[in-house]
Design a protein around this motif. Structure first.
Motif, PDB file in Angstrom:
ATOM      1  N   ASP A   9      41.301  28.820  -0.296  1.00 21.91           N
ATOM      2  CA  ASP A   9      40.204  29.360  -1.111  1.00 21.91           C
ATOM      3  C   ASP A   9      40.498  30.832  -1.339  1.00 21.91           C
ATOM      4  N   ALA A  10      40.479  31.252  -2.606  1.00 26.14           N
ATOM      5  CA  ALA A  10      40.758  32.655  -2.926  1.00 26.14           C
ATOM      6  C   ALA A  10      39.658  33.182  -3.842  1.00 26.14           C
ATOM      7  N   LEU A  55      38.821  36.308 -11.588  1.00 23.14           N
ATOM      8  CA  LEU A  55      40.044  36.191 -12.399  1.00 23.14           C
ATOM      9  C   LEU A  55      41.099  37.219 -12.005  1.00 23.14           C
ATOM     10  N   ALA A  56      40.651  38.326 -11.408  1.00 21.25           N
ATOM     11  CA  ALA A  56      41.630  39.311 -10.925  1.00 21.25           C
ATOM     12  C   ALA A  56      42.484  38.676  -9.825  1.00 21.25           C
ATOM     13  N   VAL A  57      41.841  37.907  -8.955  1.00 23.01           N
ATOM     14  CA  VAL A  57      42.582  37.241  -7.864  1.00 23.01           C
ATOM     15  C   VAL A  57      43.450  36.111  -8.432  1.00 23.01           C
ATOM     16  N   ALA A  58      42.861  35.339  -9.358  1.00 23.92           N
ATOM     17  CA  ALA A  58      43.624  34.226  -9.946  1.00 23.92           C
ATOM     18  C   ALA A  58      44.892  34.765 -10.606  1.00 23.92           C
ATOM     19  N   SER A  59      44.754  35.887 -11.284  1.00 25.05           N
ATOM     20  CA  SER A  59      45.905  36.451 -11.969  1.00 25.05           C
ATOM     21  C   SER A  59      46.925  37.007 -10.963  1.00 25.05           C
ATOM     22  N   ALA A  60      46.439  37.662  -9.891  1.00 24.16           N
ATOM     23  CA  ALA A  60      47.371  38.150  -8.855  1.00 24.16           C
ATOM     24  C   ALA A  60      48.165  36.977  -8.281  1.00 24.16           C
ATOM     25  N   LEU A  61      47.470  35.865  -8.067  1.00 22.45           N
ATOM     26  CA  LEU A  61      48.154  34.700  -7.495  1.00 22.45           C
ATOM     27  C   LEU A  61      49.182  34.120  -8.469  1.00 22.45           C
ATOM     28  N   ARG A  62      48.720  33.917  -9.704  1.00 27.62           N
ATOM     29  CA  ARG A  62      49.613  33.261 -10.677  1.00 27.62           C
ATOM     30  C   ARG A  62      50.804  34.135 -11.040  1.00 27.62           C
ATOM     31  N   GLU A  63      50.510  35.404 -11.300  1.00 27.98           N
ATOM     32  CA  GLU A  63      51.557  36.270 -11.858  1.00 27.98           C
ATOM     33  C   GLU A  63      52.459  36.905 -10.805  1.00 27.98           C
ATOM     34  N   ALA A 106      43.732  36.981  -2.348  1.00 29.30           N
ATOM     35  CA  ALA A 106      44.862  36.145  -2.796  1.00 29.30           C
ATOM     36  C   ALA A 106      45.665  35.681  -1.567  1.00 29.30           C
ATOM     37  N   LEU A 107      45.919  36.619  -0.666  1.00 32.03           N
ATOM     38  CA  LEU A 107      46.689  36.306   0.537  1.00 32.03           C
ATOM     39  C   LEU A 107      45.962  35.261   1.390  1.00 32.03           C
TER      40      LEU A 107
END
Ligand code: CS2
Ligand code: MG
Length: 411
Positions: free
Chosen positions: A36-37, A44-52, A88-89
């Motif tokens: 869970d992040a 979306l800032a976390v989703a983007s950190a994870l994806r990118e 994200a971590l």
């Protein structure tokens, strides 16, 4: 090639409120981990950190090496820490622990050293517009078996006081303005003096009507100055709170020294911390009684078990953050850890809606005032990706607070 990570899926979904789930896939067919992040209001800032940034680093790595992956993602950024990166971590960390548990065929509480207790004492929330309404809510919670209840009451003049079910909170941030665009809900008319007069009267009422057995808690939500926090903590002494939560902002951790000298009301702190380093002085100088970091915002189980170990010899117990804006994987991780460590204190909990349980089944079970960990291998939580797609993300913001003169206050 030996076992390795093949893909990191980031699933953003809104089954009533927004969640960011992580699914770490491996080269072994059917073996994956869930995490869970979710960072409420900045998903979306976390989703983007994870994806990118994070996912490309993980593909090809051995999922068994949790600590090394943690160090890579924490130290390897140079610009380390903060809520976005630590959330994200956490998502990755939980997924890797889930994989390890599944491979071992063991529930996480077992991998973390085995049970020291059968279940985790849980607290729920009660709130109302006036004292009677709060009292009724506490009674309802007690009928459901709760022995500990966090209580919040509306402060006269403050519209939608924190914790009393203001529209902004109920919608978990998604608060559409008349033109339909998501805007923060404004809690208007905040007055700290009025709050400081109201809260001790609430607890006087609750003790008079409910007696001494039920454990009562209160969340200040970082709204007070040091001297105001001293006033509140000492005024609350006669009502013997289980703890007074987050009286000060994390930036003012030195002010806990002042607070500590002025009262014996137990203090809990930590949901806004993002690493063990912020916990250190509060723990080692015994300035708090409960450390309540959010596993989802400090980098997961790997960091939380270290924080618990640091806290233990200083007689600080745990009270991990457990609101509805973090998802079932984090709640499951909370309870696995609660049941494995020696210095567990209490666990905040949420009853998830049917929609959340459909997307992410496996949240810890509530029974008799406590949370019970799953005995399934790993976290015991899954993610239904098809169900998640049926609940698309909706932009939302956390509420903000303005004083009577219109200026901004901490929420
Ligand atoms: C609260 C949280 O549960 C708590 O103790 O402080 O509900 C907090 O308001 C939210 O996590 C904010 O997203
Ligand atoms: Mg809180």
């Amino acid at each position: 090639m030996s076992l390795h990570i093949t893909e990191v899926r980031v699933i953003v979904t809104c089954p009533g409120r927004n969640y960011v789930f992580v699914k770490v896939m491996t080269s072994e067919p059917g073996l994956y981990g869930v995490g869970d992040a979710t960072l409420n209001g900045r998903e979306l800032a976390v989703a983007s950190a994870l994806r990118e940034h994070v996912a490309p680093l993980l593909v090809g790595r051995d999922p068994d090496r949790i600590e090394d992956t943690w160090q890579l993602l924490f130290r390897g950024t140079y610009w380390r820490g903060g809520p976005v990166l630590q959330t994200a971590l956490a998502g990755v960390d939980l997924a890797l622990w889930d994989i390890k548990g599944k491979r071992a065929g063991m529930p996480l509480h077992s991998l973390l050293g085995g049970k020291t207790r059968e279940c985790a004492l849980a607290y729920t929330h009660a709130a109302g517009r006036d004292f009677k309404e709060v009292e009724d809510q506490v009674r309802r919670a007690m009928e459901r078996g709760f022995r500990a209840v966090r209580t919040q009451v509306a402060v006269p003049g403050s519209i939608g006081t924190y914790g009393t079910g203001g529209a902004g909170e109920a919608a978990s941030a998604a608060w559409p303005s008349p033109d339909g665009e998501a805007m923060p809900f404004v809690e208007a008319g905040w007055d700290s003096s009025r709050y400081l007069r109201t809260v001790p009267r609430l607890f006087e009422h609750l003790r008079n009507t409910l007696g001494d057995e039920v454990e009562l808690l209160h969340d200040v939500h970082e709204r007070l100055s040091p001297i105001e926090a001293c006033r509140l903590a000492s005024d609350l002494e006669p009502y013997r709170l289980f703890f007074l939560e987050d009286p000060l902002r994390p930036e003012h951790s030195d002010s806990f020294r002042v607070l500590r000298r002025s009262s014996t009301t137990p203090i809990a702190m930590g949901e806004l911390f993002t690493s063990k380093y912020e916990c250190l002085p509060l723990i080692t100088d015994q300035l708090i009684d409960y450390i309540r970091c959010d596993l989802g915002h400090i980098g997961g189980l790997t960091e939380a078990r270290k924080i618990a170990a640091i806290a233990d010899p200083f007689q600080v117990r745990t009270a991990w953050h457990g609101p509805g804006d973090i998802g079932p994987p984090t709640h499951a991780a909370n309870v696995h850890l609660d049941c494995a460590i020696p210095n567990f204190g209490i666990q905040e909990m949420t009853f998830f809606s049917a929609a959340v349980n459909e997307v992410c089944p496996g949240a810890p079970t509530y029974r008799d005032g406590a949370l019970w960990p799953s005995d399934a291998p790993g976290l015991g939580v899954d993610i239904d990706e098809e169900a998640a797609v049926r609940f698309p993300y909706k932009r939302g913001y956390l509420p903000i607070v303005r004083k009577a003169d219109g200026s901004l206050h901490d929420w």
